[in-house]
Scaffold this active site. Structure first.
Site, PDB file in Angstrom:
ATOM      1  N   HIS A  77       0.819  -1.224   0.000  1.00  7.49           N
ATOM      2  CA  HIS A  77       0.000   0.000   0.000  1.00  7.49           C
ATOM      3  C   HIS A  77       0.847   1.266   0.000  1.00  7.49           C
ATOM      4  O   HIS A  77       0.345   2.351  -0.257  1.00  7.49           O
ATOM      5  CB  HIS A  77      -0.851   0.084   1.267  1.00  7.49           C
ATOM      6  CG  HIS A  77      -1.851  -0.999   1.411  1.00  7.49           C
ATOM      7  ND1 HIS A  77      -2.653  -1.431   0.390  1.00  7.49           N
ATOM      8  CD2 HIS A  77      -2.204  -1.733   2.493  1.00  7.49           C
ATOM      9  CE1 HIS A  77      -3.450  -2.385   0.834  1.00  7.49           C
ATOM     10  NE2 HIS A  77      -3.198  -2.610   2.093  1.00  7.49           N
ATOM     11  N   CYS A  99       3.811  -1.342  -4.057  1.00  7.21           N
ATOM     12  CA  CYS A  99       3.448  -1.874  -5.368  1.00  7.21           C
ATOM     13  C   CYS A  99       3.684  -0.796  -6.448  1.00  7.21           C
ATOM     14  O   CYS A  99       3.329   0.370  -6.245  1.00  7.21           O
ATOM     15  CB  CYS A  99       1.980  -2.288  -5.363  1.00  7.21           C
ATOM     16  SG  CYS A  99       1.466  -2.861  -6.984  1.00  7.21           S
ATOM     17  N   HIS A 127      -8.303   4.109   4.135  1.00  7.09           N
ATOM     18  CA  HIS A 127      -7.493   2.983   3.665  1.00  7.09           C
ATOM     19  C   HIS A 127      -6.017   3.403   3.598  1.00  7.09           C
ATOM     20  O   HIS A 127      -5.701   4.507   3.167  1.00  7.09           O
ATOM     21  CB  HIS A 127      -7.986   2.538   2.276  1.00  7.09           C
ATOM     22  CG  HIS A 127      -7.432   1.220   1.850  1.00  7.09           C
ATOM     23  ND1 HIS A 127      -6.159   1.097   1.355  1.00  7.09           N
ATOM     24  CD2 HIS A 127      -7.950  -0.034   1.885  1.00  7.09           C
ATOM     25  CE1 HIS A 127      -5.938  -0.182   1.073  1.00  7.09           C
ATOM     26  NE2 HIS A 127      -7.006  -0.886   1.394  1.00  7.09           N
ATOM     27  N   GLU A 129      -3.680   2.757   1.573  1.00 10.43           N
ATOM     28  CA  GLU A 129      -3.189   3.172   0.254  1.00 10.43           C
ATOM     29  C   GLU A 129      -3.549   4.638  -0.011  1.00 10.43           C
ATOM     30  O   GLU A 129      -2.706   5.424  -0.476  1.00 10.43           O
ATOM     31  CB  GLU A 129      -3.797   2.293  -0.845  1.00 10.43           C
ATOM     32  CG  GLU A 129      -3.296   2.706  -2.225  1.00 10.43           C
ATOM     33  CD  GLU A 129      -4.084   2.071  -3.354  1.00 10.43           C
ATOM     34  OE1 GLU A 129      -4.472   0.887  -3.236  1.00 10.43           O
ATOM     35  OE2 GLU A 129      -4.319   2.763  -4.344  1.00 10.43           O
ATOM     36  N   THR A 165      -6.239   2.052  -6.336  1.00  8.24           N
ATOM     37  CA  THR A 165      -5.965   1.013  -7.342  1.00  8.24           C
ATOM     38  C   THR A 165      -7.046  -0.067  -7.407  1.00  8.24           C
ATOM     39  O   THR A 165      -7.128  -0.786  -8.398  1.00  8.24           O
ATOM     40  CB  THR A 165      -4.613   0.328  -7.052  1.00  8.24           C
ATOM     41  OG1 THR A 165      -4.642  -0.181  -5.721  1.00  8.24           O
ATOM     42  CG2 THR A 165      -3.461   1.276  -7.225  1.00  8.24           C
ATOM     43  N   CYS A 193      -5.487  -0.855 -10.925  1.00  6.11           N
ATOM     44  CA  CYS A 193      -4.443  -1.765 -11.390  1.00  6.11           C
ATOM     45  C   CYS A 193      -5.041  -2.936 -12.170  1.00  6.11           C
ATOM     46  O   CYS A 193      -6.193  -3.302 -11.993  1.00  6.11           O
ATOM     47  CB  CYS A 193      -3.576  -2.241 -10.224  1.00  6.11           C
ATOM     48  SG  CYS A 193      -4.146  -3.722  -9.464  1.00  6.11           S
ATOM     49  N   SER A 221     -10.096  -6.230   3.383  1.00  6.43           N
ATOM     50  CA  SER A 221      -9.519  -6.155   2.035  1.00  6.43           C
ATOM     51  C   SER A 221     -10.450  -5.392   1.098  1.00  6.43           C
ATOM     52  O   SER A 221     -11.556  -5.848   0.792  1.00  6.43           O
ATOM     53  CB  SER A 221      -9.275  -7.578   1.518  1.00  6.43           C
ATOM     54  OG  SER A 221      -9.183  -7.576   0.123  1.00  6.43           O
TER      55      SER A 221
HETATM   56 FE1  F3S Z   1      -0.558  -3.751  -6.537  1.00  4.44          FE
HETATM   57 FE2  F3S Z   1      -2.856  -4.083  -7.667  1.00  4.44          FE
HETATM   58 FE3  F3S Z   1      -1.971  -5.844  -6.025  1.00  4.44          FE
HETATM   59  S1  F3S Z   1      -2.079  -2.216  -6.827  1.00  4.44           S
HETATM   60  S2  F3S Z   1      -0.791  -4.709  -4.562  1.00  4.44           S
HETATM   61  S3  F3S Z   1      -1.060  -5.352  -8.004  1.00  4.44           S
HETATM   62  S4  F3S Z   1      -4.107  -5.215  -6.216  1.00  4.44           S
END
Ligand code: F3S
Length: 281
Positions: A77, A99, A127, A129, A165, A193, A221
């Protein structure tokens, strides 16, 4: 015996796997070396965290609890610049497993803020992140959870919209549609993401093929919560569980084909354990 259909993409994403592998490596090397710490739970999966703690991982509530001289893993995060600076002053060994998708959101927030854009983050303001991304914004900033909150923002000149993300693309598009009427200029950064989108698509692909979905993932989560929303929005019945003990036999009555999906922080061993138990029901 139940028939099982596994979602095409389930469990650890690349970012979480990378972070957990780094913790395991640090713990192994750390036995004769330095203690290994994280700030906050390293991933949103209590079973996997319990396993890592049993191997020696120590979890601090915040940076002030970290003792000097130890190894500190920055989780996927990410952390704000203020936290990273505080750690540097403690003479600890920082292993950064932020990440790359989160890093991109942090960098965009930082660069666009410096260019004079008012930053709007779409996500959950509590959160980790989102808090880490907030830590890269020096200028104006709002965090909105949805279109209704975006409607309440004042009109502004230059606005940049950046997403957590794990958001759904539909929501990012809906918030962008609101903000385009409230800004002289709007920059929209799709920082959702790929791993998140793939897991969401895999849940949609279960529609019409199963009599219900067992969703495996930690209650904290965010990406697992989004998978539940998507499943339910598409008419799938969902049983959201964290562990094998939560399998409710009553829920399985009358259901022959069971879909299994899992959030990006759910370990493979847990998915296998739960799938095997369901198959025997
Ligand atoms: Fe990164 Fe996406 Fe996983 S932001 S930690 S690849 S859910």
């Amino acid at each position: 015996m139940k028939k099982i259909v596994m979602a095409d993409r389930a469990g650890f994403c690349f970012g979480v796997k990378r972070a957990v592998d780094a913790i395991l490596e640090a713990l192994t090397a750390g036995k004769s070396d330095r203690a290994v710490w994280t700030i906050g739970m390293p991933i949103h999966n209590p079973q996997e965290v319990a396993r890592l703690k049993a191997m020696g991982l120590q979890v601090a509530q915040d940076a002030s609890e970290i003792p000097p001289g130890v190894k500190v893993l920055i989780r996927a995060h990410g952390e704000s610049r203020a936290v990273l600076n505080a750690l540097r002053e403690k003479n600890v060994c920082v292993i950064d497993t932020t990440c790359p998708f989160v890093r991109r959101a942090q960098d965009l927030a930082n660069a666009l803020s410096e260019e004079g854009y008012h930053i709007v983050l779409l996500g959950d303001r509590n959160h980790p992140e989102i808090r880490s991304i907030m830590g890269y914004v020096d200028g104006g900033l709002d965090v909105v959870a949805d279109e209704a909150e975006a409607e309440r923002l004042p009109k502004r000149g230059r606005v940049a919209l950046i997403s957590q993300t794990t958001q759904q693309e539909e929501r990012l598009a809906a918030v962008a549609a609101v903000l385009v009427r409230r800004a002289g200029e709007l920059r929209v950064c799709n920082t959702i993401c790929r791993a998140t989108m793939e897991r969401q698509d895999a849940v949609r692909a279960l529609v019409g093929r199963v009599d219900g979905v067992v969703l495996i993932g930690g209650r904290e989560s965010a990406n697992t919560g989004k998978l539940r929303n998507i499943a339910e929005m598409n008419g799938l019945d969902v049983l959201w569980i964290e562990s094998t003990e939560e399998l409710d036999r009553g829920w399985f009555e009358g259901r022959e084909t069971i879909g299994i999906a899992a959030g990006a922080s759910t370990p493979e061993w847990l998915i296998t354990e739960i799938s095997n138990k369901i198959a025997r029901m």
